[in-house]
Design a protein around this motif. Sequence first.
Motif, mmCIF file in Angstrom:
data_model
loop_
_atom_site.group_PDB
_atom_site.id
_atom_site.type_symbol
_atom_site.label_atom_id
_atom_site.label_comp_id
_atom_site.label_asym_id
_atom_site.label_seq_id
_atom_site.Cartn_x
_atom_site.Cartn_y
_atom_site.Cartn_z
ATOM 1 N N MET A 1 0.819 -1.188 0.000
ATOM 2 C CA MET A 1 0.000 0.000 0.000
ATOM 3 C C MET A 1 0.869 1.260 0.000
ATOM 4 S SD MET A 1 -3.020 1.059 -0.017
ATOM 5 C CE MET A 1 -4.089 2.340 0.456
ATOM 6 N N TYR A 2 1.931 1.245 0.786
ATOM 7 C CA TYR A 2 2.825 2.402 0.865
ATOM 8 C C TYR A 2 3.396 2.745 -0.513
ATOM 9 C CZ TYR A 2 7.039 5.058 1.903
ATOM 10 O OH TYR A 2 8.031 6.004 1.906
ATOM 11 N N TYR A 3 3.890 1.731 -1.236
ATOM 12 C CA TYR A 3 4.499 1.971 -2.541
ATOM 13 C C TYR A 3 3.467 2.379 -3.578
ATOM 14 C CZ TYR A 3 8.730 0.121 -0.496
ATOM 15 O OH TYR A 3 9.817 -0.069 0.311
ATOM 16 N N ALA A 4 2.268 1.846 -3.465
ATOM 17 C CA ALA A 4 1.192 2.258 -4.374
ATOM 18 C C ALA A 4 0.870 3.735 -4.168
ATOM 19 C CB ALA A 4 -0.050 1.404 -4.160
ATOM 20 N N GLN A 5 0.806 4.156 -2.916
ATOM 21 C CA GLN A 5 0.526 5.562 -2.615
ATOM 22 C C GLN A 5 1.651 6.459 -3.125
ATOM 23 O OE1 GLN A 5 -2.247 6.979 -1.467
ATOM 24 N NE2 GLN A 5 -1.277 8.949 -1.776
ATOM 25 N N ARG A 6 2.889 6.031 -2.920
ATOM 26 C CA ARG A 6 4.030 6.812 -3.413
ATOM 27 C C ARG A 6 4.009 6.914 -4.929
ATOM 28 N NH1 ARG A 6 8.777 7.631 -0.573
ATOM 29 N NH2 ARG A 6 9.075 8.869 -2.420
ATOM 30 N N SER A 7 3.663 5.813 -5.611
ATOM 31 C CA SER A 7 3.570 5.833 -7.075
ATOM 32 C C SER A 7 2.483 6.792 -7.525
ATOM 33 C CB SER A 7 3.275 4.436 -7.611
ATOM 34 O OG SER A 7 4.328 3.575 -7.321
ATOM 35 N N THR A 53 4.326 15.400 2.752
ATOM 36 C CA THR A 53 4.869 14.772 3.954
ATOM 37 C C THR A 53 5.802 13.596 3.659
ATOM 38 O OG1 THR A 53 3.091 15.559 5.381
ATOM 39 C CG2 THR A 53 4.261 13.593 6.109
ATOM 40 N N PRO A 54 5.465 12.682 2.724
ATOM 41 C CA PRO A 54 6.423 11.588 2.448
ATOM 42 C C PRO A 54 7.793 12.105 1.997
ATOM 43 C CG PRO A 54 4.286 11.069 1.499
ATOM 44 C CD PRO A 54 4.219 12.496 1.971
ATOM 45 N N ARG A 55 7.796 13.122 1.142
ATOM 46 C CA ARG A 55 9.069 13.685 0.676
ATOM 47 C C ARG A 55 9.794 14.389 1.821
ATOM 48 N NH1 ARG A 55 13.585 13.248 -1.698
ATOM 49 N NH2 ARG A 55 14.394 15.125 -2.641
ATOM 50 N N ALA A 56 9.029 15.090 2.656
ATOM 51 C CA ALA A 56 9.626 15.782 3.808
ATOM 52 C C ALA A 56 10.305 14.780 4.733
ATOM 53 C CB ALA A 56 8.559 16.580 4.556
ATOM 54 N N LYS A 57 9.658 13.632 4.955
ATOM 55 C CA LYS A 57 10.250 12.602 5.810
ATOM 56 C C LYS A 57 11.554 12.084 5.213
ATOM 57 C CE LYS A 57 6.116 11.096 8.216
ATOM 58 N NZ LYS A 57 5.155 10.032 8.445
ATOM 59 N N GLU A 58 11.576 11.909 3.885
ATOM 60 C CA GLU A 58 12.802 11.458 3.218
ATOM 61 C C GLU A 58 13.929 12.453 3.440
ATOM 62 O OE1 GLU A 58 11.948 10.945 -0.903
ATOM 63 O OE2 GLU A 58 10.718 9.149 -0.587
ATOM 64 N N LEU A 59 13.589 13.746 3.438
ATOM 65 C CA LEU A 59 14.589 14.793 3.613
ATOM 66 C C LEU A 59 14.902 15.076 5.081
ATOM 67 C CD1 LEU A 59 13.249 17.320 0.950
ATOM 68 C CD2 LEU A 59 15.277 15.855 0.747
ATOM 69 N N GLY A 60 14.138 14.479 5.982
ATOM 70 C CA GLY A 60 14.339 14.716 7.409
ATOM 71 C C GLY A 60 13.832 16.071 7.855
#
Length: 112
Positions: A1-7, A53-60
């Motif tokens: 589900m996580y990867y589907a949402q990211r896609s 938010t997902p991108r922000a988490k990747e960037l810390g």
Amino acid sequence: MYYAQRSYTSVDRLIKLVNDMLNISRIESGRLTVQMQSVKIEQLVRETIEEVTPRAKELGVNVLIEQQEGVVPDVLADADKIKEVLYNLIGNSMKFTPKDGRLQCFLLKKIK
């Protein structure tokens, strides 16, 4: 589900990029249209922050919303164009915020 949402988010971002390029063409040719309507700015800010938010988490980077007591009034605007502006502002801010930094979005109630 996580990867589907990211896609889905990535594809949505690419669609927006293509639309931005089309808008540039429309602006240059004088054919850009806006659809003015009552817009809940608070909702647009929250949706945009959810998207980044997902991108922000990747960037810390921590992205926070602070809301003043009271209701943020609706505005007359083109929701899609305002969301593009918010996305660009927050996205650019994330690029220049160091790891473990934070971005704060303030929602203020109407000033009399």
